[in-house]
Scaffold this motif. Structure first.
Motif, PDB file in Angstrom:
ATOM      1  N   ALA A  10      81.271  44.600  48.787  1.00 30.80           N
ATOM      2  CA  ALA A  10      81.550  46.009  49.080  1.00 30.80           C
ATOM      3  C   ALA A  10      80.400  46.649  49.841  1.00 30.80           C
ATOM      4  O   ALA A  10      80.616  47.450  50.760  1.00 30.80           O
ATOM      5  CB  ALA A  10      81.805  46.764  47.780  1.00 30.80           C
ATOM      6  N   LYS A  11      79.171  46.278  49.492  1.00 26.17           N
ATOM      7  CA  LYS A  11      78.015  46.815  50.223  1.00 26.17           C
ATOM      8  C   LYS A  11      78.017  46.361  51.678  1.00 26.17           C
ATOM      9  O   LYS A  11      77.750  47.158  52.583  1.00 26.17           O
ATOM     10  CB  LYS A  11      76.726  46.395  49.528  1.00 26.17           C
ATOM     11  N   ARG A  12      78.312  45.092  51.911  1.00 29.62           N
ATOM     12  CA  ARG A  12      78.361  44.591  53.288  1.00 29.62           C
ATOM     13  C   ARG A  12      79.473  45.283  54.077  1.00 29.62           C
ATOM     14  O   ARG A  12      79.304  45.622  55.255  1.00 29.62           O
ATOM     15  CB  ARG A  12      78.554  43.070  53.284  1.00 29.62           C
ATOM     16  N   ARG A  13      80.617  45.492  53.416  1.00 28.74           N
ATOM     17  CA  ARG A  13      81.729  46.165  54.079  1.00 28.74           C
ATOM     18  C   ARG A  13      81.374  47.617  54.420  1.00 28.74           C
ATOM     19  O   ARG A  13      81.693  48.107  55.506  1.00 28.74           O
ATOM     20  CB  ARG A  13      82.967  46.117  53.190  1.00 28.74           C
ATOM     21  N   ASN A  14      80.682  48.300  53.519  1.00 28.12           N
ATOM     22  CA  ASN A  14      80.279  49.675  53.794  1.00 28.12           C
ATOM     23  C   ASN A  14      79.297  49.752  54.949  1.00 28.12           C
ATOM     24  O   ASN A  14      79.369  50.660  55.792  1.00 28.12           O
ATOM     25  CB  ASN A  14      79.666  50.309  52.537  1.00 28.12           C
TER      26      ASN A  14
END
Length: 306
Positions: free
Chosen positions: A13-17
């Motif tokens: 989720a952090k990479r996607r954000n």
């Protein structure tokens, strides 16, 4: 780490954000670049078009007087609409049915009419029924329209802010013997102000911007109307729009920043110190306790007054 409201994002989720953020800023940069190129191709970035804004005449003759009229009309509308909206908002919570019905009818009526139509009606009323000069009439009409519309909107904000408070606040106030009017002014309204402040500030920003409607339809010499005269004299249509837009942004940003500071200050002032009082720091009046709860002597038994 988890929270009551949401789960903390994981590695994916952090990479996607981060990816979404990068894409957004790239698209924003491309949009700004396209706007710059388009304005440059149309000759809107020539120094000759922007030079008038570096001279004092453009500001002292057109922009600053227009800004002064804008702020004057907005300030008058705010000063009148805020207490009027509070009165109607509280009236809609009255125990008396005829008070609730009357306030609700007024609020719903003026909230349903476009503010521009209210300004036009007010202007026509002043033309036919008063001796107000033609120079001052647009100001009166603009302020009247803004007050009628925004007072009705603020009334709903006040009503919703009071209803958002826990019911226990009212019950506690009644338990200590406060009347409903005292409960409203001393308990409910002070607490509701913090909750209502963001919505109230948003409506105040709307008031500042809606003064431009009077300039378009009634010839009120506010900021946008003054821009039109400036653009006609200096042939700077697009640059004048950009400068006026920046002025509106600065004024409204200042207003919202002040409101955010005030809201934070109010919230901090209402926080408890967290100190725990011990037995030796609290002075207890035995007579008051006996008067409040009773004793075995006046209840007919040795078990106390509970």
């Amino acid at each position: 780490m988890t929270s009551v409201l949401y789960d903390a994002p994981g590695p994916r989720a952090k990479r996607r954000n981060v990816l979404f953020s990068v894409v957004f800023f790239v698209l924003l940069a491309l949009l700004l670049w396209w706007i710059w190129r388009t304005m440059d191709d149309k000759g809107q970035l020539k120094w000759a078009l922007w030079k008038p804004f570096t001279q004092s005449e453009a500001w002292t003759t057109y922009l600053l007087p227009g800004l002064a009229d804008t702020m004057k009309a907005a300030a008058l509308a705010m000063v009148i609409a805020l207490p009027l909206g509070a009165v109607f908002g509280i009236a809609r919570l009255s125990d008396h049915r005829w008070v609730r019905a009357s306030a609700g009818t007024v609020v719903e009526f003026f909230r349903a009419i476009p503010v521009l139509l209210l300004m036009l009606f007010a202007n026509e009323l002043y033309v036919r029924s008063t001796d107000i000069s033609s120079e001052q009439r647009p100001m009166y009409a603009v302020v009247t329209g803004l007050v009628l519309y925004n007072a009705s909107v603020l009334a709903e904000i006040v009503r919703a802010g009071i209803l958002s408070l826990p019911k226990g606040q009212t019950e506690a106030a009644m338990a200590v013997g406060l009347r409903k009017g005292q409960t409203m002014t001393s308990v409910l309204l002070p607490q509701a102000v913090t909750a209502m402040l963001p919505a109230i500030v948003s409506q105040l920003v709307v008031i500042v911007k809606d003064t431009a409607l009077g300039g378009v339809m009634l010839g009120f010499t506010e900021l946008l109307n003054s821009r039109q005269t400036l653009a006609a004299n200096y042939a700077t249509v697009v640059p004048s729009f950009i400068v006026v837009a920046v002025i509106y942004i600065v004024v409204n940003f200042t207003l919202t920043s002040f409101a955010s500071w005030l809201e934070g200050r109010l919230r901090r002032s209402k926080k408890s110190t967290g100190a725990v009082l011990g037995e030796d720091t609290v002075e207890v009046n035995p007579a008051a306790v006996r008067g409040a709860f009773g004793t075995g002597e006046n209840t007919g038994g040795g078990g106390g007054g509970f």
